[in-house]
Design a protein around this motif. Sequence first.
Motif, short mmCIF file in Angstrom:
data_model
loop_
_atom_site.label_atom_id
_atom_site.label_comp_id
_atom_site.label_asym_id
_atom_site.label_seq_id
_atom_site.Cartn_x
_atom_site.Cartn_y
_atom_site.Cartn_z
N MET A 289 16.00 35.92 -11.64
CA MET A 289 15.90 37.35 -11.37
C MET A 289 16.09 38.20 -12.62
O MET A 289 15.35 39.16 -12.85
N LEU A 290 17.08 37.85 -13.47
CA LEU A 290 17.31 38.64 -14.67
C LEU A 290 16.10 38.62 -15.59
O LEU A 290 15.71 39.64 -16.16
N ARG B 283 14.18 44.64 -27.03
CA ARG B 283 14.84 43.52 -27.71
C ARG B 283 16.23 43.24 -27.11
O ARG B 283 16.62 42.08 -26.95
N GLU B 284 16.95 44.29 -26.79
CA GLU B 284 18.28 44.08 -26.19
C GLU B 284 18.16 43.44 -24.81
O GLU B 284 18.93 42.54 -24.47
N ARG B 285 17.23 43.90 -24.01
CA ARG B 285 17.08 43.37 -22.66
C ARG B 285 16.63 41.91 -22.68
O ARG B 285 17.19 41.06 -21.98
N ILE B 286 15.61 41.61 -23.50
CA ILE B 286 15.12 40.22 -23.56
C ILE B 286 16.14 39.33 -24.28
O ILE B 286 16.34 38.17 -23.90
N GLY B 287 16.80 39.85 -25.30
CA GLY B 287 17.82 39.06 -25.98
C GLY B 287 18.96 38.68 -25.06
O GLY B 287 19.59 37.63 -25.23
N ALA B 288 19.28 39.52 -24.06
CA ALA B 288 20.36 39.23 -23.13
C ALA B 288 20.05 38.02 -22.27
O ALA B 288 20.98 37.38 -21.76
N VAL B 289 18.78 37.69 -22.09
CA VAL B 289 18.42 36.51 -21.27
C VAL B 289 17.92 35.37 -22.16
O VAL B 289 17.32 34.41 -21.67
N GLY B 290 18.18 35.45 -23.46
CA GLY B 290 17.87 34.35 -24.36
C GLY B 290 16.48 34.36 -24.93
O GLY B 290 16.05 33.35 -25.50
N GLY B 291 15.74 35.46 -24.82
CA GLY B 291 14.37 35.52 -25.31
C GLY B 291 14.25 36.31 -26.59
O GLY B 291 15.23 36.77 -27.18
N THR B 292 12.99 36.48 -27.04
CA THR B 292 12.71 37.22 -28.26
C THR B 292 11.57 38.19 -27.99
O THR B 292 10.75 37.99 -27.10
N VAL B 293 11.55 39.25 -28.81
CA VAL B 293 10.49 40.26 -28.72
C VAL B 293 9.92 40.46 -30.12
O VAL B 293 10.67 40.62 -31.09
N THR C 236 20.48 30.70 -16.37
CA THR C 236 20.87 31.93 -15.70
C THR C 236 20.47 31.96 -14.25
O THR C 236 20.89 32.83 -13.51
N SER C 237 19.67 31.00 -13.81
CA SER C 237 19.19 31.04 -12.44
C SER C 237 20.29 30.85 -11.44
O SER C 237 20.29 31.43 -10.36
N SER C 238 21.28 30.02 -11.76
CA SER C 238 22.35 29.78 -10.81
C SER C 238 23.19 31.00 -10.57
O SER C 238 23.74 31.19 -9.49
N ALA C 239 23.33 31.85 -11.59
CA ALA C 239 24.16 33.04 -11.43
C ALA C 239 23.37 34.21 -10.90
O ALA C 239 23.91 35.10 -10.26
N SER C 240 22.05 34.26 -11.13
CA SER C 240 21.30 35.45 -10.80
C SER C 240 20.32 35.24 -9.66
O SER C 240 19.75 36.20 -9.15
N GLY C 241 20.07 34.05 -9.29
CA GLY C 241 19.05 33.81 -8.29
C GLY C 241 17.69 33.77 -8.94
O GLY C 241 17.50 34.08 -10.10
N SER C 242 16.66 33.38 -8.19
CA SER C 242 15.31 33.29 -8.72
C SER C 242 14.39 34.18 -7.93
O SER C 242 14.57 34.38 -6.72
N ALA C 243 13.42 34.73 -8.62
CA ALA C 243 12.39 35.52 -7.95
C ALA C 243 11.22 34.61 -7.64
O ALA C 243 10.69 33.94 -8.52
N ASN C 244 10.81 34.55 -6.41
CA ASN C 244 9.72 33.67 -6.00
C ASN C 244 8.40 34.33 -6.35
O ASN C 244 8.04 35.37 -5.80
N ILE C 245 7.69 33.74 -7.29
CA ILE C 245 6.44 34.32 -7.75
C ILE C 245 5.31 33.77 -6.89
O ILE C 245 4.88 32.63 -7.05
N GLY C 246 4.87 34.56 -5.97
CA GLY C 246 3.74 34.17 -5.14
C GLY C 246 2.45 34.67 -5.74
O GLY C 246 2.39 35.07 -6.90
#
Length: 450
Positions: free
Chosen positions: A322-323, A388-398, A422-432
Amino acid sequence: MQEAAAWSRPSPDRTGYRADLGLALLFALASVTTALLYSRTGVYPEPAPLWVCILGLGLATLPLALRRKYPVPVALAVAIGFVICGQFGVPEVLIINMTLFCALYTVGAWERRRALAVWARIGIGVGMISWLVVTLIIASSEEDAFPGFSRSGIFSAFATYAVIQIITNLLYFAGAYFFGERSWRAARSQAQLEAQGRELELERQTSAAQAVALDRLAIARELHDVVAHHVSVMGIQAGAARRSIERDPERAAAALQVVEESAATAVDELRALVGTLRDPAKDASAPSTIGVANLSTLVIESQSSGTPATLIVAGTPRPVPMLIDVALYRVVQEALTNVRKHAGRGAAAEVRLRFGPDAVEVEITDDGVRQGLAPRVAGSGLGLRGMRERIGAVGGTVSAGRRERGGFMVRASVPSASGASTSSASGSANIGPLPALAHAALTPHPERLA
């Protein structure tokens, strides 16, 4: 060890000094009382003169009023008073033993110069025991001293009595030394614990301030994403309605309808954000209403606002934490807003969503300003910083920058490993399946993540 050696016990306050004065006066009164009682018993056939009694008892008791301010001088004065009382027959034993013990204890507990504290106690103890031994030796040669005590043989009654006196005094001085040191170490440990407590409290306050700052930053990002996106859409559509309201009322009405819908959407998102701030526990587990599955809606809004946009999906869609889901959506939203604000009229945008084996990536590009139109307007850079701050918070890069063939490009990539953590703490979004768009807006593409 260095901190322990550098520590110095703080002096007592006025209440402590008043307590010492009261203790000294109490000992002085008690010593006078016990001296009168001892005189009455007849144990001292020839008691010392009155002035000697006053001098000895005074030195043995009254200096204790300053025992914690001047520990070593007070101990020496009390020891001298003790010797005067014992040597000249002052009829008092009980109280002066208590005062000497208290004085020696105070040296160990309160003297800041630790080497002086050690040697002062050792010196007083050795001196007092030496005086005792000399007195016992002199008494052993006097027949009138200790009548009835046999002096013949090594284990005579007098020798046994002398050994008992020496052992008793050794235990006496050792006890004063031990309890004084213990008091000093206990005070030092307490001071260290209090200092650590203050440091922990300072760290807690710092952490709380940092948490508040991070929360404020997150709120600012959300407000920026929501307000900047929808307000830019409303501004463009309002301008189009103003220009076409006389020539083409239907087109103006359609533009105003987009303004109305954008305003309603902005209000809904702001209401949800405020609700989360008021009651975080209430909405902590609620599923997010935005994510990469809603990118087609962003593309439609962009087209409605006059910026041609295309969505391309590469790879097989799969569940996204989700994050990460929300972060990628916000990056696309901010990038499309920047295209409308800075790329100029006539610029077209392309949104690519890639599901690679090791990462999920979004890429937003525009073709820049067409020939002859106004140049690109420079922005403040806060939007890219927020990405950059938002993506960096979930381990990514911009990454962002101008393209060689013209236009601007923003690419955000989040590794799948980061998503798994992070999926265990935030849940997952089901991409249909993504919602269907007009043929010009949604173009299948076989591209894979490079």
